[in-house]
Design a protein around this motif. Structure first.
Motif, PDB file in Angstrom:
ATOM      1  N   UNK A  67       4.346   2.813 -17.349  1.00 23.73           N
ATOM      2  CA  UNK A  67       3.178   2.065 -16.899  1.00 23.73           C
ATOM      3  C   UNK A  67       3.522   0.630 -16.487  1.00 23.73           C
ATOM      4  N   UNK A  68       4.732   0.219 -16.708  1.00 24.57           N
ATOM      5  CA  UNK A  68       5.092  -1.172 -16.435  1.00 24.57           C
ATOM      6  C   UNK A  68       5.062  -1.488 -14.944  1.00 24.57           C
ATOM      7  N   UNK A 113      -9.728  -2.114 -26.317  1.00 23.49           N
ATOM      8  CA  UNK A 113      -9.337  -0.963 -27.130  1.00 23.49           C
ATOM      9  C   UNK A 113      -7.980  -1.235 -27.781  1.00 23.49           C
ATOM     10  N   UNK A 114      -7.757  -0.718 -28.980  1.00 18.56           N
ATOM     11  CA  UNK A 114      -6.470  -0.941 -29.633  1.00 18.56           C
ATOM     12  C   UNK A 114      -5.347  -0.096 -29.042  1.00 18.56           C
ATOM     13  N   UNK A 115      -5.713   0.946 -28.280  1.00 19.07           N
ATOM     14  CA  UNK A 115      -4.689   1.849 -27.738  1.00 19.07           C
ATOM     15  C   UNK A 115      -4.827   1.961 -26.231  1.00 19.07           C
ATOM     16  N   UNK A 116      -3.773   2.469 -25.606  1.00 14.90           N
ATOM     17  CA  UNK A 116      -3.757   2.658 -24.161  1.00 14.90           C
ATOM     18  C   UNK A 116      -4.576   3.872 -23.745  1.00 14.90           C
ATOM     19  N   UNK A 117      -5.033   3.851 -22.504  1.00 14.52           N
ATOM     20  CA  UNK A 117      -5.737   4.999 -21.914  1.00 14.52           C
ATOM     21  C   UNK A 117      -5.072   5.314 -20.583  1.00 14.52           C
ATOM     22  N   UNK A 118      -3.867   5.848 -20.674  1.00 20.24           N
ATOM     23  CA  UNK A 118      -3.101   6.134 -19.477  1.00 20.24           C
ATOM     24  C   UNK A 118      -2.755   4.859 -18.733  1.00 20.24           C
ATOM     25  N   UNK A 119      -2.862   4.920 -17.390  1.00 24.70           N
ATOM     26  CA  UNK A 119      -2.514   3.750 -16.587  1.00 24.70           C
ATOM     27  C   UNK A 119      -3.736   2.906 -16.231  1.00 24.70           C
ATOM     28  N   UNK A 122       2.276   8.315  -8.695  1.00 26.93           N
ATOM     29  CA  UNK A 122       2.252   8.840 -10.059  1.00 26.93           C
ATOM     30  C   UNK A 122       3.088   7.938 -10.963  1.00 26.93           C
ATOM     31  N   UNK A 123       2.531   7.593 -12.118  1.00 24.45           N
ATOM     32  CA  UNK A 123       3.245   6.738 -13.062  1.00 24.45           C
ATOM     33  C   UNK A 123       4.496   7.445 -13.577  1.00 24.45           C
ATOM     34  N   UNK A 124       5.607   6.743 -13.507  1.00 31.83           N
ATOM     35  CA  UNK A 124       6.856   7.304 -14.005  1.00 31.83           C
ATOM     36  C   UNK A 124       7.806   6.170 -14.383  1.00 31.83           C
ATOM     37  N   UNK A 125       8.806   6.519 -15.157  1.00 30.51           N
ATOM     38  CA  UNK A 125       9.802   5.532 -15.561  1.00 30.51           C
ATOM     39  C   UNK A 125      10.713   5.251 -14.370  1.00 30.51           C
ATOM     40  N   UNK A 171       0.829  -1.205   0.000  1.00 24.18           N
ATOM     41  CA  UNK A 171       0.000   0.000   0.000  1.00 24.18           C
ATOM     42  C   UNK A 171       0.864   1.255   0.000  1.00 24.18           C
ATOM     43  N   UNK A 172       1.919   1.239   0.807  1.00 21.83           N
ATOM     44  CA  UNK A 172       2.849   2.372   0.823  1.00 21.83           C
ATOM     45  C   UNK A 172       3.548   2.517  -0.523  1.00 21.83           C
ATOM     46  N   UNK A 173       3.867   1.375  -1.133  1.00 23.88           N
ATOM     47  CA  UNK A 173       4.559   1.376  -2.424  1.00 23.88           C
ATOM     48  C   UNK A 173       3.711   2.065  -3.481  1.00 23.88           C
TER      49      UNK A 173
END
Length: 322
Positions: A113-114, A186-192, A33-36, A24-26
């Motif tokens: 997003x990985x 969907x064929x494409x991503x929608x954010x995360x 926030x999604x980031x590389x 949960x903390x992670x």
């Protein structure tokens, strides 16, 4: 058995609660926030998860000696079994990373997003590993099952040694086919997001397909890894905790090694030999040594096989061998 479930159920509950808190903390704070995930961040978190595993091992040893009155030698043996199980699971988990790289590339999942996909994949893995371990603990009370599992590990290792590696086609995966059949994608991503809304309809995104593929892949790997740890120890609590700690560190280790994992082309042979060794240990060596093969030797053999396969991969690049 030092930790029968009916007496130490509270330990399982407390440990699971601690794991849920850490996760949960992670996701809720560190990776809100999604980031590389860069190399430095991955290295730090890999060190954190490994340190927590070692701290748990030390705490378990102290509890056995001072809280349970277990003789020091027996407590040391059990602590080494935890470490060996942890190393075995971490070693076999490295093989998962080849699949992670392939699946993320196939579905074109951006690096930022990985981590989210792997996070929810870990949650599923924790649930299914708990079921596998409970089943293993129940079945291994029968001696013929011990021989069956040991033989299975030996055959699995031999297959990895002598048969060519099979190509993985995500579109042929059962989970992907099932989701495509019952869920419009969907064929494409929608954010995360794993789902999105379009014209009032709920649609899955490629992130959900990726997650399904990774979950099924982990189930396949669990068939090997859970019996492999039972070859090291007959304590379900040690199997459970060492397995969970290894899985928790898998995400950060993936981001740490993702760029170099394809260079470890000889790793599969090292992992194959580890499976053969632990299978022989379960079905033969334990009995040969009066019921328990020396755990220190087991840890040394596994470490040498793993280190040698990685070292030779780097010393002898694929082009040089070809």
């Amino acid at each position: 058995m030092l930790f029968p479930f009916h007496e130490y159920w509270w330990f399982y509950v407390a440990f699971t609660g601690m794991v849920m808190l850490l996760l949960s903390l992670d996701l809720g704070i560190v990776h809100r926030k999604s980031h590389v995930v860069g190399f430095r961040e991955a290295a730090i978190w890999t060190g954190v998860w490994m340190s927590l595993a070692l701290l748990f091992c030390f705490g378990l040893y102290q509890y056995m000696v001072h809280g349970m009155g277990v003789p020091v030698g027996h407590a040391r043996q059990t602590a080494l079994e935890f470490l060996t199980g942890y190393v075995v699971e971490q070693s076999l988990s490295v093989d998962n990373m080849f699949v992670f790289v392939l699946v993320f590339g196939y579905f074109a999942i951006p690096p930022k997003y990985q981590h989210r996909v792997l996070f929810f994949g870990i949650l599923g893995a924790l649930f299914f590993r708990a079921i596998f371990i409970a089943l293993g603990a129940a079945l291994l009370r029968y001696e013929w099952v011990v021989y069956l599992f040991g033989g299975f590990l030996v055959l699995t290792g031999a297959r990895m040694l002598f048969l060519p590696e099979r190509e993985i086609n995500p579109e042929e995966n059962f989970a992907v086919k099932l989701m495509r059949r019952f869920l419009p994608v969907t064929p494409d991503l929608h954010g995360h997001h794993f789902f999105t809304q379009r014209d009032g309809k709920r649609l899955a995104t490629p992130l959900l397909l990726t997650l399904g593929m990774l979950e099924v892949t982990d189930l396949v790997f669990a068939v090997d890894s859970v019996p492999a740890i039972f070859a090291v120890t007959d304590e379900p609590l040690i199997v459970f905790t060492s397995n969970i700690f290894a899985i928790l560190g898998l995400r950060s280790m993936y981001f740490l090694l993702a760029g170099a994992v394809t260079k470890f082309h000889l790793l599969r042979y090292g992992l194959a030999l580890i499976l053969v060794f632990v299978g022989l240990k379960m079905a033969w060596l334990n009995h040969l040594w009066g019921g328990k093969f020396p755990i220190g030797i087991s840890l040394a053999v596994i470490g040498i096989l793993l280190g040698s396969s990685i070292g030779l991969s780097l010393a002898l690049p694929r082009k040089q061998i070809d």
